[in-house]
Design a protein around this motif. Structure first.
Motif, PDB file in Angstrom:
ATOM      1  N   ARG A 227       0.836  -1.224   0.000  1.00  0.00           N
ATOM      2  CA  ARG A 227       0.000   0.000   0.000  1.00  0.00           C
ATOM      3  C   ARG A 227       0.855   1.252   0.000  1.00  0.00           C
ATOM      4  N   ALA A 228       1.895   1.243   0.821  1.00  0.00           N
ATOM      5  CA  ALA A 228       2.758   2.424   0.890  1.00  0.00           C
ATOM      6  C   ALA A 228       3.507   2.622  -0.430  1.00  0.00           C
ATOM      7  N   GLU A 229       4.028   1.516  -0.978  1.00  0.00           N
ATOM      8  CA  GLU A 229       4.798   1.624  -2.220  1.00  0.00           C
ATOM      9  C   GLU A 229       3.886   2.048  -3.373  1.00  0.00           C
ATOM     10  N   SER A 230       2.699   1.491  -3.448  1.00  0.00           N
ATOM     11  CA  SER A 230       1.790   1.856  -4.540  1.00  0.00           C
ATOM     12  C   SER A 230       1.319   3.302  -4.389  1.00  0.00           C
ATOM     13  N   ALA A 231       1.091   3.747  -3.150  1.00  0.00           N
ATOM     14  CA  ALA A 231       0.641   5.134  -2.952  1.00  0.00           C
ATOM     15  C   ALA A 231       1.684   6.118  -3.464  1.00  0.00           C
ATOM     16  N   SER A 232       2.971   5.817  -3.243  1.00  0.00           N
ATOM     17  CA  SER A 232       3.984   6.766  -3.706  1.00  0.00           C
ATOM     18  C   SER A 232       4.107   6.716  -5.231  1.00  0.00           C
ATOM     19  N   ILE A 233       3.915   5.541  -5.832  1.00  0.00           N
ATOM     20  CA  ILE A 233       3.961   5.447  -7.302  1.00  0.00           C
ATOM     21  C   ILE A 233       2.774   6.199  -7.916  1.00  0.00           C
ATOM     22  N   ILE A 234       1.595   6.029  -7.322  1.00  0.00           N
ATOM     23  CA  ILE A 234       0.404   6.716  -7.842  1.00  0.00           C
ATOM     24  C   ILE A 234       0.577   8.232  -7.732  1.00  0.00           C
ATOM     25  N   ALA A 235       1.101   8.689  -6.589  1.00  0.00           N
ATOM     26  CA  ALA A 235       1.308  10.130  -6.415  1.00  0.00           C
ATOM     27  C   ALA A 235       2.310  10.658  -7.435  1.00  0.00           C
ATOM     28  N   ALA A 236       3.380   9.894  -7.665  1.00  0.00           N
ATOM     29  CA  ALA A 236       4.404  10.332  -8.626  1.00  0.00           C
ATOM     30  C   ALA A 236       3.834  10.358 -10.043  1.00  0.00           C
ATOM     31  N   TYR A 237       3.025   9.362 -10.375  1.00  0.00           N
ATOM     32  CA  TYR A 237       2.461   9.314 -11.724  1.00  0.00           C
ATOM     33  C   TYR A 237       1.455  10.457 -11.932  1.00  0.00           C
ATOM     34  N   LEU A 238       0.641  10.712 -10.920  1.00  0.00           N
ATOM     35  CA  LEU A 238      -0.300  11.836 -11.013  1.00  0.00           C
ATOM     36  C   LEU A 238       0.461  13.150 -11.210  1.00  0.00           C
ATOM     37  N   GLN A 239       1.502  13.341 -10.416  1.00  0.00           N
ATOM     38  CA  GLN A 239       2.316  14.554 -10.529  1.00  0.00           C
ATOM     39  C   GLN A 239       2.912  14.673 -11.937  1.00  0.00           C
ATOM     40  N   PHE A 240       3.422  13.556 -12.454  1.00  0.00           N
ATOM     41  CA  PHE A 240       4.012  13.545 -13.797  1.00  0.00           C
ATOM     42  C   PHE A 240       2.977  13.980 -14.841  1.00  0.00           C
ATOM     43  N   VAL A 241       1.772  13.410 -14.755  1.00  0.00           N
ATOM     44  CA  VAL A 241       0.740  13.744 -15.744  1.00  0.00           C
ATOM     45  C   VAL A 241       0.340  15.208 -15.625  1.00  0.00           C
ATOM     46  N   LEU A 242       0.188  15.695 -14.396  1.00  0.00           N
ATOM     47  CA  LEU A 242      -0.237  17.088 -14.219  1.00  0.00           C
ATOM     48  C   LEU A 242       0.822  18.043 -14.772  1.00  0.00           C
ATOM     49  N   GLU A 243       2.094  17.728 -14.551  1.00  0.00           N
ATOM     50  CA  GLU A 243       3.151  18.595 -15.098  1.00  0.00           C
ATOM     51  C   GLU A 243       3.163  18.560 -16.613  1.00  0.00           C
ATOM     52  N   ARG A 244       2.930  17.385 -17.196  1.00  0.00           N
ATOM     53  CA  ARG A 244       2.870  17.282 -18.658  1.00  0.00           C
ATOM     54  C   ARG A 244       1.700  18.097 -19.199  1.00  0.00           C
ATOM     55  N   ARG A 245       0.573  18.013 -18.510  1.00  0.00           N
ATOM     56  CA  ARG A 245      -0.599  18.775 -18.971  1.00  0.00           C
ATOM     57  C   ARG A 245      -0.347  20.268 -18.875  1.00  0.00           C
ATOM     58  N   ILE A 246       0.244  20.686 -17.760  1.00  0.00           N
ATOM     59  CA  ILE A 246       0.512  22.110 -17.583  1.00  0.00           C
ATOM     60  C   ILE A 246       1.493  22.593 -18.640  1.00  0.00           C
ATOM     61  N   SER A 247       2.558  21.811 -18.905  1.00  0.00           N
ATOM     62  CA  SER A 247       3.542  22.261 -19.886  1.00  0.00           C
ATOM     63  C   SER A 247       2.942  22.274 -21.278  1.00  0.00           C
ATOM     64  N   SER A 248       2.022  21.351 -21.586  1.00  0.00           N
ATOM     65  CA  SER A 248       1.414  21.371 -22.916  1.00  0.00           C
ATOM     66  C   SER A 248       0.485  22.574 -23.061  1.00  0.00           C
ATOM     67  N   ILE A 249      -0.168  22.967 -21.971  1.00  0.00           N
ATOM     68  CA  ILE A 249      -1.011  24.169 -22.020  1.00  0.00           C
ATOM     69  C   ILE A 249      -0.138  25.401 -22.235  1.00  0.00           C
ATOM     70  N   THR A 250       1.001  25.459 -21.522  1.00  0.00           N
ATOM     71  CA  THR A 250       1.913  26.600 -21.656  1.00  0.00           C
ATOM     72  C   THR A 250       2.435  26.707 -23.079  1.00  0.00           C
ATOM     73  N   VAL A 251       2.853  25.545 -23.644  1.00  0.00           N
ATOM     74  CA  VAL A 251       3.359  25.548 -25.015  1.00  0.00           C
ATOM     75  C   VAL A 251       2.266  26.017 -25.964  1.00  0.00           C
ATOM     76  N   GLY A 252       1.037  25.551 -25.724  1.00  0.00           N
ATOM     77  CA  GLY A 252      -0.081  25.932 -26.580  1.00  0.00           C
ATOM     78  C   GLY A 252      -0.310  27.437 -26.561  1.00  0.00           C
ATOM     79  N   ASN A 253      -0.148  28.046 -25.378  1.00  0.00           N
ATOM     80  CA  ASN A 253      -0.373  29.487 -25.261  1.00  0.00           C
ATOM     81  C   ASN A 253       0.698  30.286 -25.977  1.00  0.00           C
ATOM     82  N   GLN A 254       1.925  29.731 -26.023  1.00  0.00           N
ATOM     83  CA  GLN A 254       3.006  30.471 -26.659  1.00  0.00           C
ATOM     84  C   GLN A 254       2.927  30.370 -28.182  1.00  0.00           C
ATOM     85  N   ALA A 255       2.297  29.300 -28.665  1.00  0.00           N
ATOM     86  CA  ALA A 255       2.286  29.067 -30.118  1.00  0.00           C
ATOM     87  C   ALA A 255       1.465  30.135 -30.825  1.00  0.00           C
TER      88      ALA A 255
END
Ligand SMILES: [Zn+2]
Length: 255
Positions: A227-255
């Motif tokens: 449970r502890a190991e999976s919780a940290s993987i899930i949190a890391a994956y969520l963080q990764f996706v959110l950063e990717r989404r934010i950076s794609s929005i930023t790139v979109g705004n600059q284009a």
């Protein structure tokens, strides 16, 4: 439950109303007595609307517009924000979730994740998933941290970011897989893992897969280590996706 009902203009004005079953995600204060309510509607997706007078003790809304509540609500189109015209309780999840610390913290992560992931969605898949997760928390069906983990993995799947835990994301082999590469979206085998990829126990991968599928017979009997190991993987994956989404929005705004 009632179906969406749109009333077009009445005889003497522009009182256009719409109605939806909706889950309250968050609220914030507006002026002296009002709040802006953010909801996820079954038909309309994300809704932001002003509840006038909701902070007065005499408010007609009572506690029906608190986070985690599920309501059938009527909204009136406004110039900038819509107005909540009425709300009836469908599921009173706020109290059973808020009075237990672990349920409450899991519930907060769940509604925050829903808020972030559903900006442009209009489908009802996310509504159904969120309704199920909050209902499970409110009833105490499962450990709150597992409900949260399962919700996040399935919400990411609906948003187009389904992780893979039952085979190698690079070559497709089902064994031996013993690592998780967050940036690749899931498990990798021994041969495909680049140096530095974190190792993960087999029981953790089994739990992650169970949470992704909603296989509670496996999840409920998992060890605290998994449970502890999976919780940290899930949190890391969520963080990764959110950063990717934010950076794609930023790139979109600059284009
Ligand atoms: Zn591989």
């Amino acid at each position: 439950m009632q179906r969406r009902r749109a009333q077009t203009a009445s005889d003497n004005g522009n009182m256009q109303l719409y109605e939806d079953a909706a889950i309250v995600l968050r609220t914030h204060k507006l002026g002296e007595a009002d709040r802006i309510i953010t909801l996820l509607g079954r038909e309309y997706g994300k809704i932001r609307a002003v509840a006038k007078g909701v902070r007065k003790p005499t408010s007609k809304f009572g506690g029906r517009l608190e986070p985690f509540m599920v309501v059938n609500a009527q909204f009136r189109h406004g110039r900038s924000l819509d107005i909540v015209a009425g709300a009836e309780t469908l599921r009173a999840y706020s109290d059973p979730i808020s009075r237990d610390y672990n349920r409450y913290t899991a519930g907060n992560t769940i509604v925050e994740t829903a808020d972030i992931l559903t900006n442009a969605d209009r489908g009802n898949d996310h509504y159904t998933l969120l309704l199920g997760a909050l209902g499970s928390l409110a009833r105490g069906d499962h450990t709150p941290e597992l409900v949260r983990g399962s919700y996040i993995l399935r919400a990411l799947t609906i948003a187009g970011w389904q992780p893979i835990f039952d085979r190698c994301v690079r070559c497709g082999r089902t064994e031996p897989i013993s690592h998780v590469a967050i940036a690749l979206g899931g498990a990798v085998c021994d041969d495909c893992a680049v140096p530095g990829t974190p190792k993960v126990e087999a029981e953790t991968l089994a739990l992650l897969q169970a949470l992704l599928l909603g296989d509670w017979s496996v999840a409920d009997t998992s060890t605290s280590f998994a449970r502890a190991e999976s919780a940290s993987i899930i949190a890391a994956y969520l963080q990764f996706v959110l950063e990717r989404r934010i950076s794609s929005i930023t790139v979109g705004n600059q284009a």
